[in-house]
Design an enzyme around this catalytic site. Structure first.
Site, mmCIF file in Angstrom:
data_model
loop_
_atom_site.group_PDB
_atom_site.id
_atom_site.type_symbol
_atom_site.label_atom_id
_atom_site.label_comp_id
_atom_site.label_asym_id
_atom_site.label_seq_id
_atom_site.Cartn_x
_atom_site.Cartn_y
_atom_site.Cartn_z
ATOM 1 N N THR A 70 -33.657 29.938 31.342
ATOM 2 C CA THR A 70 -32.495 29.228 31.865
ATOM 3 C C THR A 70 -31.199 29.810 31.319
ATOM 4 O O THR A 70 -30.258 30.070 32.081
ATOM 5 C CB THR A 70 -32.584 27.724 31.545
ATOM 6 O OG1 THR A 70 -33.675 27.160 32.279
ATOM 7 C CG2 THR A 70 -31.303 27.005 31.946
ATOM 8 N N ASN A 149 -42.125 30.997 41.297
ATOM 9 C CA ASN A 149 -42.799 30.150 40.321
ATOM 10 C C ASN A 149 -43.717 29.103 40.938
ATOM 11 O O ASN A 149 -44.547 28.522 40.253
ATOM 12 C CB ASN A 149 -41.765 29.458 39.421
ATOM 13 C CG ASN A 149 -40.717 28.712 40.226
ATOM 14 O OD1 ASN A 149 -39.992 29.309 41.033
ATOM 15 N ND2 ASN A 149 -40.619 27.415 40.022
ATOM 16 N N GLN A 178 -41.500 34.771 35.680
ATOM 17 C CA GLN A 178 -42.891 34.595 36.101
ATOM 18 C C GLN A 178 -43.621 35.916 36.308
ATOM 19 O O GLN A 178 -44.840 35.937 36.435
ATOM 20 C CB GLN A 178 -42.952 33.777 37.404
ATOM 21 C CG GLN A 178 -42.649 32.302 37.237
ATOM 22 C CD GLN A 178 -43.701 31.558 36.444
ATOM 23 O OE1 GLN A 178 -44.798 32.037 36.207
ATOM 24 N NE2 GLN A 178 -43.357 30.355 36.002
ATOM 25 N N SER A 198 -38.776 35.256 29.488
ATOM 26 C CA SER A 198 -38.880 34.073 28.638
ATOM 27 C C SER A 198 -40.140 34.136 27.802
ATOM 28 O O SER A 198 -41.224 34.469 28.306
ATOM 29 C CB SER A 198 -38.904 32.814 29.512
ATOM 30 O OG SER A 198 -39.111 31.657 28.734
ATOM 31 N N GLY A 199 -40.009 33.823 26.517
ATOM 32 C CA GLY A 199 -41.128 33.929 25.598
ATOM 33 C C GLY A 199 -42.280 32.979 25.882
ATOM 34 O O GLY A 199 -43.448 33.359 25.783
ATOM 35 N N HIS A 200 -41.973 31.745 26.250
ATOM 36 C CA HIS A 200 -43.056 30.758 26.341
ATOM 37 C C HIS A 200 -43.909 30.911 27.592
ATOM 38 O O HIS A 200 -44.911 30.216 27.753
ATOM 39 C CB HIS A 200 -42.508 29.326 26.218
ATOM 40 C CG HIS A 200 -41.831 28.793 27.434
ATOM 41 N ND1 HIS A 200 -42.443 27.929 28.310
ATOM 42 C CD2 HIS A 200 -40.583 28.980 27.914
ATOM 43 C CE1 HIS A 200 -41.599 27.608 29.285
ATOM 44 N NE2 HIS A 200 -40.467 28.231 29.057
ATOM 45 N N THR A 236 -25.526 32.004 15.311
ATOM 46 C CA THR A 236 -26.449 32.611 14.353
ATOM 47 C C THR A 236 -27.780 32.921 15.034
ATOM 48 O O THR A 236 -28.376 32.058 15.683
ATOM 49 C CB THR A 236 -26.686 31.667 13.161
ATOM 50 O OG1 THR A 236 -25.426 31.396 12.533
ATOM 51 C CG2 THR A 236 -27.634 32.295 12.158
ATOM 52 N N CYS A 322 -39.668 22.162 35.763
ATOM 53 C CA CYS A 322 -38.265 21.745 35.657
ATOM 54 C C CYS A 322 -37.885 20.747 36.742
ATOM 55 O O CYS A 322 -36.875 20.062 36.641
ATOM 56 C CB CYS A 322 -37.346 22.959 35.740
ATOM 57 S SG CYS A 322 -37.637 24.166 34.439
#
Length: 379
Positions: A70, A149, A178, A198-200, A236, A322
């Site tokens: 996102t 997706n 995706q 995206s990592g997840h 950070t 989502c």
């Protein structure tokens, strides 16, 4: 438990969790701190960036670490629009994008930008010619997903990249969230200027991601502050998250060829079993990505079947996580021209490299049993 909702999120790989914990414990200093401890964190971040670049076959200064899909999509779309608004205000996308793209474009429309939402065919695929025809003198951005997706449809982004090359002032952004690990995508010399992962979605951690920003591509930052991430994403750095993401990318790349082949075999088996069920209509095209199968069960609300399967320890979804708690109707299927009985009864089954053939058989049997049980109640 049988988990078949891998397009919503994936189970973190134990090695990814271990890499996160080790980095968080040993390198907790702020990479911006000038003392030696901070310098060690900075070196690790630099190494993680270089490793990510090597795995993606791009330059280290083209890697921007983000919090996920996102944020990456919003930075790509809004960042391009705000940076180049004096040159033009026209954006091209498709009618079947993830909410993080369609809503970002909708937000820009409220600011006066003009967005063209290109239609798709019955398979959810946009025409390359339609993209070419939509480009205007004031077009500044083309944005679209690589893999849908919900349906798993694969957009012709490599061909559209060739079109984009003929329009050097038009930025081309690809949402590869995706597609990563499921449908390979070449970035170098592709015409792609921005690319989101995206990592997840690849057995990494939530809150991690990358936006590839091709050298020479300029963006207006959405977050101002200390100038981290080449001043495009101040704040950070999530050092442990970046390290864990690189680990996830490395693992997915190592398994990619065999993993894709395995999912293709499972998808073929699942399609065969689902097609044999009279009550089930398969929506996903044959040439789709290997990890998604979308089906409709006309006459049944999707959440009822999802809950029935959940009671058996089997987990699938309706559409994008989502938007799964919103209206039952799938906007994606509607855009493909499906009737209301199909668009309002859609289910998404999504696989992973570690999904087994036994799990597919068990799921298919459980789905058939659940449909029969619900039919009996309805009668």
């Amino acid at each position: 438990m049988i988990y078949l909702d891998n397009s919503a999120t994936t189970k973190p790989d134990p090695a990814v969790l271990q890499s996160y914990q080790q980095a968080a414990e040993r390198f907790f200093a702020n990479p911006a701190s000038i003392h030696q401890f901070g310098g060690e964190s900075e070196k690790l971040l630099t190494r993680a960036r270089q490793q990510a670049a090597d795995l993606m076959h791009v330059s280290h200064n083209e890697i921007i670490f983000t919090s996920g899909g996102t944020e990456g999509n919003n930075l790509a779309i809004k960042g391009t629009a705000l940076k180049h608004q004096q040159r033009g205000c026209h954006i091209i996308t498709t009618a079947v994008e993830h909410a993080s793209v369609s809503e970002a474009c909708g937000g820009l429309e409220q600011l006066g930008f003009d967005v063209t939402y290109l239609p798709v065919d019955e398979n959810g695929v946009v025409s390359v010619q339609a993209v070419k025809d939509a480009i205007r003198e004031d077009t500044i951005l083309i944005s679209m997903m690589h893999v849908n997706n919900e349906l798993g449809s694969v957009q012709p982004v490599q061909e559209i990249g060739e079109v984009a090359k003929d329009h050097p002032k038009v930025v081309f952004h690809v949402d590869h969230v995706q597609g990563m690990g499921k449908v390979p995508l070449k970035l170098t010399d592709s015409g792609i200027d921005l690319c989101t992962i995206s990592g997840h979605k690849i057995h990494g951690l939530k809150g991690t991601g990358i936006l590839y920003v091709k050298q020479g591509t300029t963006l207006f930052p959405l977050l101002h502050g200390g100038g981290q991430e080449d001043a495009l994403r101040s704040g950070t750095e999530n050092l442990a998250g970046a390290v864990s993401l690189v680990k996830a990318i490395r693992l997915i790349k190592e398994k990619e060829t065999s993993g894709i082949r395995h999912m293709q075999e499972l998808q073929s088996l699942l399609r065969k079993k689902l097609t044999a069920m009279e009550a089930v209509k398969v929506n996903t095209p044959y040439d789709a990505a290997p990890h998604i199968i979308n089906v409709s069960v006309p006459g049944f609300k999707p959440e009822i079947l999802i809950h029935a399967l959940g009671e058996k320890g089997i987990y699938i979804s309706t559409k994008s996580a989502c938007s799964s708690k919103q209206s039952d109707e799938s906007k994606i299927l509607s855009e493909c021209g499906y009737s209301r009985d199909r668009t309002a009864s859609a289910l998404r089954i999504s696989l992973a490299y570690d999904t087994t053939e036994t799990e597919i058989h068990t799921f298919a049997d459980a789905l058939a049993e659940s449909i029969d049980q619900l039919k009996a109640v309805m009668e």
